[in-house]
Write a protein that holds these residues in place. Structure first.
Motif, PDB file in Angstrom:
ATOM      1  N   PHE A   5       0.840  -1.196   0.000  1.00  0.00           N
ATOM      2  CA  PHE A   5       0.000   0.000   0.000  1.00  0.00           C
ATOM      3  C   PHE A   5       0.875   1.246   0.000  1.00  0.00           C
ATOM      4  O   PHE A   5       0.665   2.174  -0.787  1.00  0.00           O
ATOM      5  CB  PHE A   5      -0.932   0.009   1.216  1.00  0.00           C
ATOM      6  N   LEU A   6       1.882   1.271   0.872  1.00  0.00           N
ATOM      7  CA  LEU A   6       2.710   2.476   0.974  1.00  0.00           C
ATOM      8  C   LEU A   6       3.415   2.763  -0.354  1.00  0.00           C
ATOM      9  O   LEU A   6       3.337   3.869  -0.892  1.00  0.00           O
ATOM     10  CB  LEU A   6       3.740   2.323   2.090  1.00  0.00           C
ATOM     11  N   PHE A   7       4.074   1.744  -0.903  1.00  0.00           N
ATOM     12  CA  PHE A   7       4.828   1.985  -2.136  1.00  0.00           C
ATOM     13  C   PHE A   7       3.885   2.303  -3.297  1.00  0.00           C
ATOM     14  O   PHE A   7       4.179   3.154  -4.136  1.00  0.00           O
ATOM     15  CB  PHE A   7       5.722   0.781  -2.462  1.00  0.00           C
ATOM     16  N   GLY A   8       2.760   1.606  -3.341  1.00  0.00           N
ATOM     17  CA  GLY A   8       1.792   1.889  -4.408  1.00  0.00           C
ATOM     18  C   GLY A   8       1.262   3.311  -4.297  1.00  0.00           C
ATOM     19  O   GLY A   8       1.108   4.011  -5.307  1.00  0.00           O
ATOM     20  N   SER A   9       1.016   3.746  -3.059  1.00  0.00           N
ATOM     21  CA  SER A   9       0.491   5.100  -2.887  1.00  0.00           C
ATOM     22  C   SER A   9       1.548   6.121  -3.271  1.00  0.00           C
ATOM     23  O   SER A   9       1.242   7.161  -3.850  1.00  0.00           O
ATOM     24  CB  SER A   9       0.030   5.307  -1.446  1.00  0.00           C
ATOM     25  N   LEU A  10       2.812   5.814  -2.981  1.00  0.00           N
ATOM     26  CA  LEU A  10       3.877   6.743  -3.371  1.00  0.00           C
ATOM     27  C   LEU A  10       3.966   6.830  -4.892  1.00  0.00           C
ATOM     28  O   LEU A  10       4.175   7.906  -5.455  1.00  0.00           O
ATOM     29  CB  LEU A  10       5.224   6.293  -2.791  1.00  0.00           C
ATOM     30  N   LEU A  11       3.765   5.678  -5.553  1.00  0.00           N
ATOM     31  CA  LEU A  11       3.802   5.675  -7.018  1.00  0.00           C
ATOM     32  C   LEU A  11       2.704   6.571  -7.565  1.00  0.00           C
ATOM     33  O   LEU A  11       2.914   7.389  -8.467  1.00  0.00           O
ATOM     34  CB  LEU A  11       3.631   4.229  -7.506  1.00  0.00           C
ATOM     35  N   LEU A  12       1.506   6.439  -6.990  1.00  0.00           N
ATOM     36  CA  LEU A  12       0.389   7.259  -7.454  1.00  0.00           C
ATOM     37  C   LEU A  12       0.639   8.729  -7.112  1.00  0.00           C
ATOM     38  O   LEU A  12       0.413   9.630  -7.927  1.00  0.00           O
ATOM     39  CB  LEU A  12      -0.903   6.764  -6.798  1.00  0.00           C
ATOM     40  N   ALA A  13       1.129   8.974  -5.905  1.00  0.00           N
ATOM     41  CA  ALA A  13       1.300  10.357  -5.453  1.00  0.00           C
ATOM     42  C   ALA A  13       2.480  11.029  -6.148  1.00  0.00           C
ATOM     43  O   ALA A  13       2.493  12.257  -6.299  1.00  0.00           O
ATOM     44  CB  ALA A  13       1.487  10.392  -3.935  1.00  0.00           C
ATOM     45  N   ALA A  14       3.464  10.225  -6.588  1.00  0.00           N
ATOM     46  CA  ALA A  14       4.607  10.807  -7.289  1.00  0.00           C
ATOM     47  C   ALA A  14       4.136  11.595  -8.498  1.00  0.00           C
ATOM     48  O   ALA A  14       4.712  12.620  -8.860  1.00  0.00           O
ATOM     49  CB  ALA A  14       5.575   9.704  -7.714  1.00  0.00           C
ATOM     50  N   SER A  15       3.034  11.118  -9.111  1.00  0.00           N
ATOM     51  CA  SER A  15       2.541  11.794 -10.306  1.00  0.00           C
ATOM     52  C   SER A  15       2.090  13.216  -9.980  1.00  0.00           C
ATOM     53  O   SER A  15       2.149  14.096 -10.831  1.00  0.00           O
ATOM     54  CB  SER A  15       1.394  10.999 -10.901  1.00  0.00           C
ATOM     55  N   ILE A  16       1.642  13.441  -8.739  1.00  0.00           N
ATOM     56  CA  ILE A  16       1.224  14.804  -8.381  1.00  0.00           C
ATOM     57  C   ILE A  16       2.450  15.707  -8.329  1.00  0.00           C
ATOM     58  O   ILE A  16       2.464  16.809  -8.869  1.00  0.00           O
ATOM     59  CB  ILE A  16       0.523  14.822  -7.003  1.00  0.00           C
ATOM     60  N   HIS A  42       2.434  10.417 -19.464  1.00  0.00           N
ATOM     61  CA  HIS A  42       2.496   9.265 -18.566  1.00  0.00           C
ATOM     62  C   HIS A  42       1.326   9.224 -17.584  1.00  0.00           C
ATOM     63  O   HIS A  42       1.204   8.275 -16.819  1.00  0.00           O
ATOM     64  CB  HIS A  42       3.788   9.302 -17.748  1.00  0.00           C
ATOM     65  N   ASN A  43       0.494  10.279 -17.609  1.00  0.00           N
ATOM     66  CA  ASN A  43      -0.517  10.438 -16.552  1.00  0.00           C
ATOM     67  C   ASN A  43      -1.267   9.160 -16.242  1.00  0.00           C
ATOM     68  O   ASN A  43      -1.377   8.749 -15.093  1.00  0.00           O
ATOM     69  CB  ASN A  43      -1.535  11.509 -16.947  1.00  0.00           C
ATOM     70  N   LEU A  44      -1.805   8.529 -17.313  1.00  0.00           N
ATOM     71  CA  LEU A  44      -2.667   7.376 -17.048  1.00  0.00           C
ATOM     72  C   LEU A  44      -1.889   6.105 -16.794  1.00  0.00           C
ATOM     73  O   LEU A  44      -2.428   5.127 -16.297  1.00  0.00           O
ATOM     74  CB  LEU A  44      -3.670   7.218 -18.177  1.00  0.00           C
ATOM     75  N   ASP A  45      -0.592   6.126 -17.115  1.00  0.00           N
ATOM     76  CA  ASP A  45       0.226   4.963 -16.738  1.00  0.00           C
ATOM     77  C   ASP A  45       0.413   4.928 -15.226  1.00  0.00           C
ATOM     78  O   ASP A  45       0.415   3.859 -14.611  1.00  0.00           O
ATOM     79  CB  ASP A  45       1.571   5.006 -17.448  1.00  0.00           C
ATOM     80  N   TYR A  46       0.545   6.119 -14.615  1.00  0.00           N
ATOM     81  CA  TYR A  46       0.578   6.150 -13.140  1.00  0.00           C
ATOM     82  C   TYR A  46      -0.717   5.588 -12.582  1.00  0.00           C
ATOM     83  O   TYR A  46      -0.734   4.876 -11.589  1.00  0.00           O
ATOM     84  CB  TYR A  46       0.745   7.588 -12.635  1.00  0.00           C
ATOM     85  N   TYR A  47      -1.809   5.937 -13.250  1.00  0.00           N
ATOM     86  CA  TYR A  47      -3.113   5.457 -12.801  1.00  0.00           C
ATOM     87  C   TYR A  47      -3.168   3.930 -12.873  1.00  0.00           C
ATOM     88  O   TYR A  47      -3.460   3.254 -11.882  1.00  0.00           O
ATOM     89  CB  TYR A  47      -4.200   6.087 -13.675  1.00  0.00           C
ATOM     90  N   SER A  48      -2.843   3.378 -14.056  1.00  0.00           N
ATOM     91  CA  SER A  48      -3.023   1.934 -14.206  1.00  0.00           C
ATOM     92  C   SER A  48      -2.053   1.167 -13.311  1.00  0.00           C
ATOM     93  O   SER A  48      -2.430   0.180 -12.685  1.00  0.00           O
ATOM     94  CB  SER A  48      -2.876   1.509 -15.671  1.00  0.00           C
ATOM     95  N   MET A  49      -0.827   1.650 -13.208  1.00  0.00           N
ATOM     96  CA  MET A  49       0.149   0.909 -12.394  1.00  0.00           C
ATOM     97  C   MET A  49      -0.068   1.146 -10.899  1.00  0.00           C
ATOM     98  O   MET A  49      -0.037   0.217 -10.098  1.00  0.00           O
ATOM     99  CB  MET A  49       1.576   1.314 -12.792  1.00  0.00           C
ATOM    100  N   GLY A  50      -0.299   2.397 -10.536  1.00  0.00           N
ATOM    101  CA  GLY A  50      -0.495   2.706  -9.116  1.00  0.00           C
ATOM    102  C   GLY A  50      -1.682   1.952  -8.548  1.00  0.00           C
ATOM    103  O   GLY A  50      -1.590   1.306  -7.498  1.00  0.00           O
ATOM    104  N   LEU A  51      -2.790   1.979  -9.250  1.00  0.00           N
ATOM    105  CA  LEU A  51      -3.977   1.326  -8.716  1.00  0.00           C
ATOM    106  C   LEU A  51      -3.854  -0.191  -8.771  1.00  0.00           C
ATOM    107  O   LEU A  51      -4.382  -0.897  -7.916  1.00  0.00           O
ATOM    108  CB  LEU A  51      -5.229   1.800  -9.451  1.00  0.00           C
ATOM    109  N   GLN A  52      -3.126  -0.701  -9.770  1.00  0.00           N
ATOM    110  CA  GLN A  52      -2.899  -2.140  -9.816  1.00  0.00           C
ATOM    111  C   GLN A  52      -2.146  -2.594  -8.566  1.00  0.00           C
ATOM    112  O   GLN A  52      -2.518  -3.579  -7.914  1.00  0.00           O
ATOM    113  CB  GLN A  52      -2.096  -2.480 -11.082  1.00  0.00           C
TER     114      GLN A  52
END
Lengths: 201, 611, 100
Positions: free
Chosen positions: B122-133, B158-168
């Protein structure tokens, strides 16, 4: 099965409310979830059936005799898997090793068949992005193949661990759980074989 | 997964800063993992709240240019994604982790290392998603990311790649922790705790986990297909190849609607724990609470297309999905009336948890009623994509889920940290938030009916929406003040708050029978349960309260087997997130390294001593 | 590994190798039937239901015998059936939506 001794030693620490093992319950719950995963992939394939706007189309390139054989290979691996478990439960570790290795080999044979099929298809001009059939077929069967691949790694790990005395009669449940996963991957292929390959267009 | 024995004496060597950090990185204690979830998601609450304030600032006046249209798209998308995936879900996970084992009288969850793995993923995935911000390439197609807005033509960055990978990656975390909680609740109840004696919060955790396990895979498959389209040139959602963008909507909402219940069922759990405690009455209609929760979960799988009424599925499908949606109001109504029944005639103690619980009842009911309005297809045609919908889901998710979570924080904080929160400040916070909440979201109903569309970055003067928008913005800042008050309250309480007794609220469930904060082994003696309100029953019968309340020093704890700490879950999670993050940039070598780390740490995991 | 504290009634003896081989033989026959059906033009009209029934039969055999659900706790059956039920219901609903 002779869990009794091992279990009694940890009776307090390992008491479970239902009397069922945590690990087995985990695996069955995971498989229930995986039903939905493969369900969604198969669903994509089914709603896209016959919607490709360009060829090659499935009935032009499917090689039913070949796929039937590889489906049979995977089915056979389920038999060897359950024989491996039966052997271990009776304490016959050497027999277990033979069957588990056979299972892994049959799984590898299946993957080899899938590799051959994929190259064959791509020579007929079917790529991932060629049409909807290509996308939905390759992703569905590819993800199934990945499951088989992970299963093979798991089985080989168990095979190797048996030499270090870590897979024994009294913890045969380890093998049973790997077997549950393996059989599940097999039944997914039973469904794929019927719905993707055999059902007429 | 049984863990090897190691005695408590050995677990407490001399503490240095480094060893303390290491002990957190390797922890497999459900209470510590719960705290990690708690603080991580509170941080994201500030992030998501800030994004909300950016939105409200932009919309405060007509023709505003505070945010550019593209930034606005990123901000509203990430506000939704952060609040759902990084705030409400993990805050619920924090309470699942900390309190489910305590509520059912267990020493830990069934799979402590898997639990740690879930947190780190969860932590690393959230960082991946939040990195996009931070990198200003955040997902910008809404939290639902409708195809084919998301293909390479319309979203080249890359916007939606963060989405697909982060949420995955985040999805894998949720699956792992759901598996864990299903097994824990089914298999680790204290002796005598039959399923119909399990506290409602644990029941809701079980149902939520079951929902996640069956709902998430559909979204995972959607994300895989999206990623294949974007990274490998597949044509799943490519209309020119015959691909159907509506299929994405199906895959998304088959997950997305159960997701709504995934967010709200834990809230039902908090309310069902708080109300009886503060009215000094057993929960009214316990079995109905359980069965209506199950009914909501089952029906929840049959309503997804009500998010798609205007897509053009046809009259029959719309009618069917409209009907199933209305059916869900029945079990939900049952719950509302049972809570009212619990309040009725109780000796109510006014305090912050109770206020938030009652606030929840009112606000959630308003949101529920506007939900039933949407279930009617012709009305939905009118309301869809307007601010009316925004009002609806904020009433259920903010006035519902978050109010319940705030109540739970005030209720359980003393148990988690051994310090009381300031109740007066909490009550001030409640009233500020209640007023601020209604100022922000009630006018959205009016603007929606007046036709103000969602997701627009500005509007003109002539539309006549300026006044209410300004009111909403003022309300939003009040909400911000409320959140800051809570942060201040927690901060001062942790530093100098009143020490919390073991049982500050005259509690009814097992967690109040042990010290605050609980010792690492939870229960010195595994409790034997004979009632739904076990602790009340014991106090009523003047029975000996369990040993842990008396001593709780750890003397009695000798010989309790605790799982040994392990760094492997964190490394495995890192490998997974590395692989996911590298996919965004198509760095295949790094993807391979990440997957290799994951594979080898799983093998190492299975080889760790556990006999 | 976590085993029941005492031997409870949930752990039944698994069947022996002979049963497994018998099941494999039936599975083989069913698979051969499937492929034959595919090649017999006369059966073209009823091929879809026949294939689906055969595939369900194979599925059930593997689940019941190789995965021991026939001999194991009903809870496992319940959990798995619930996942299967939701998956099948949603797939059927989607096929109906797209056929509509």
């Amino acid at each position: 099965m002779s869990h009794a001794n091992a279990a009694a030693a940890h009776a307090d620490a390992h008491r479970t409310s239902t009397g069922l093992s945590h690990n087995k319950l985990l695996m069955w719950t995971f498989l229930a979830s995986d039903c939905m995963f493969f369900g969604s992939l198969i669903m994509t394939y089914m709603v896209y059936r016959g919607r490709s706007v360009t060829g090659p189309y499935p009935d032009e390139i499917f090689n039913i005799p070949f796929t039937s054989v590889s489906a049979a290979v995977l089915l056979l691996s389920s038999l060897t898997m359950v024989l491996a478990l039966a052997a271990l439960q009776r304490g016959k570790v050497k027999v277990f090793r033979v069957w588990i290795l056979a299972t892994a080999l049959l799984g590898t044979l299946f993957l080899g068949g899938q590799y051959y099929e994929f190259t064959e298809f791509s020579q007929h001009g079917l790529g991932l992005g060629t049409n909807l059939f290509g996308s939905s077929f390759f992703v569905l069967t590819g993800i199934h193949g990945t499951h088989v691949g992970l299963g093979i790694i798991w089985l080989l790990t168990l095979f190797a661990l048996s030499f270090r005395g870590l897979v024994r009669q009294d913890n045969a449940e380890k093998v049973e759980i790997a077997g549950l996963y393996w059989h599940f991957v097999d039944i997914v292929w039973i469904v794929i074989f019927t719905f993707v390959y055999l059902l007429p267009y | 997964m049984a863990q090897s024995a190691f005695t408590l004496e050995r677990s407490a060597p001399q503490e240095t800063a480094l060893s303390r950090l290491w002990s957190w990185l390797t922890t497999v204690d459900h209470k510590r993992i719960g705290k990690l979830y708690f603080f991580t998601s509170l941080f994201y609450l500030l992030v998501g709240g800030l994004l909300a304030l950016l939105i409200r600032t932009q919309l405060a006046v007509p023709n505003n240019d505070f945010l550019s249209p593209d930034t606005y798209n990123q901000v509203f998308t990430m506000h939704g994604a952060v609040m759902i995936f990084l705030v409400v879900m993990p805050l619920n996970a924090a309470f699942f982790n900390y309190f489910v084992p305590l509520l059912i009288g267990a020493r830990d969850v069934a799979f402590p290392r898997l639990n740690a793995f879930s947190y780190w993923v969860f932590l690393f995935g959230s960082l991946l998603l939040a990195a996009s911000i931070v990198l200003r390439t955040a997902p910008n197609a809404g939290w639902f990311a409708y195809a084919n807005l998301t293909n390479n033509t319309f979203s080249p960055g890359h916007n939606l790649d963060y989405y697909s990978m982060g949420l995955q990656v985040l999805g894998i975390s949720s699956i792992a922790s759901s598996l864990n909680f299903v097994v824990t609740i089914i298999n680790m109840r204290a002796p005598g705790m039959t399923m119909m004696r399990v506290p409602i919060f644990a029941w809701m955790t079980l149902i939520t986990s079951g929902l996640l396990l069956l709902a998430l895979p559909s979204f995972s498959v959607g994300l895989i297909e999206l990623a294949f389209d974007r990274l490998f040139g597949a044509v799943f959602f490519e209309p020119s190849a015959g691909g159907d963008p509506v299929l994405w909507q199906h895959l998304f909402w088959i997950f997305g609607h159960p997701e709504v219940y995934i967010l709200i069922l834990p809230a039902f759990g908090y309310i069902s724990e708080i109300l009886p405690t503060f009215t000094r009455k057993p929960l009214f209609g316990y079995p109905f609470m359980v069965y209506s929760g199950i009914a909501i979960a089952i029906l929840g799988f049959g309503v997804w297309a009500h998010h798609m009424f205007t897509v053009g599925l046809g009259t029959v499908p719309n009618a069917v999905f409209g009907t199933t949606t209305m059916l869900i109001a029945i079990p939900t109504g049952v719950k509302i009336f049972n809570w009212l029944g619990t309040l009725w005639g109780g000796s109510i103690r006014i305090s912050t948890p109770l206020l938030f619980a009652v606030g929840f009842l009112g606000m959630f009911t308003i949101g529920g009623i506007s939900g039933v309005m949407h279930a009617s297809v012709p009305i939905d045609y009118w309301q869809t994509d307007t601010y009316f919908v925004v009002a609806h889901f904020h009433y259920v998710l903010f006035g519902g889920a978050l109010f319940a979570i705030f109540g739970a924080i005030y209720y359980w904080f003393p148990k988690m940290f051994g310090r009381m929160l300031n109740d007066k400040l909490g009550q001030v916070q409640f009233w500020i938030m209640l007023v601020g909440f209604n100022l922000t979201f009630f006018p959205m109903h009016l603007l929606g009916i007046d036709g103000m569309p969602r997701r627009i970055y500005t509007y003109t003067e002539e539309m006549g929406w300026a006044t209410w928008n300004l009111v909403e913005t003022i309300g939003a800042y009040m909400l911000g003040v409320g959140v800051l008050l809570m942060a201040y309250n927690m901060f001062t309480s942790l530093r100098s708050g009143q020490p919390a007794p073991a049982d500050p609220w005259d509690g009814r469930t097992l967690e109040w029978s042990i010290p605050s904060p609980p010792p690492v082994y939870n229960f010195a003696e595994v409790p034997v349960v004979s009632s739904r309100d076990e602790l009340w029953e014991r106090k009523l019968k003047k029975q000996a309260v369990p040993a842990a309340v008396k001593g709780g020093s750890g003397e009695e704890a000798e010989g309790i087997h605790l799982p040994p700490p392990s760094i492997v879950p964190m490394i495995a999670a890192f490998g997974l997130a590395l692989a996911g993050g590298s996919m965004v940039f198509k760095e295949w070598i790094l993807v391979g390294i990440g997957l290799a780390i994951l594979l080898f740490s799983i093998i190492a995991w299975s080889l760790e001593p556990n006999e | 590994m976590s085993h029941p504290g005492g031997e409870t009634s949930v752990e039944h003896a698994h069947p022996g190798a002979i049963t497994y081989v018998k099941v494999a033989a039936i599975l083989a026959i069913l698979t051969i039937t499937e492929v034959s059906v595919y090649y017999i033009p006369a059966l073209m009209t009823i091929i879809t239901p026949v294939l689906i029934v055969l595939s369900i039969a194979k599925f059930l055999l593997v689940v019941a015998f190789y995965m021991h659900l026939k001999f194991d706790s009903r809870l496992f059956t319940g959990i798995f059936a619930w996942g299967m039920f939701v998956a099948i219901a949603i797939v059927l609903a989607m096929i109906a939506l797209y056929a509509y």
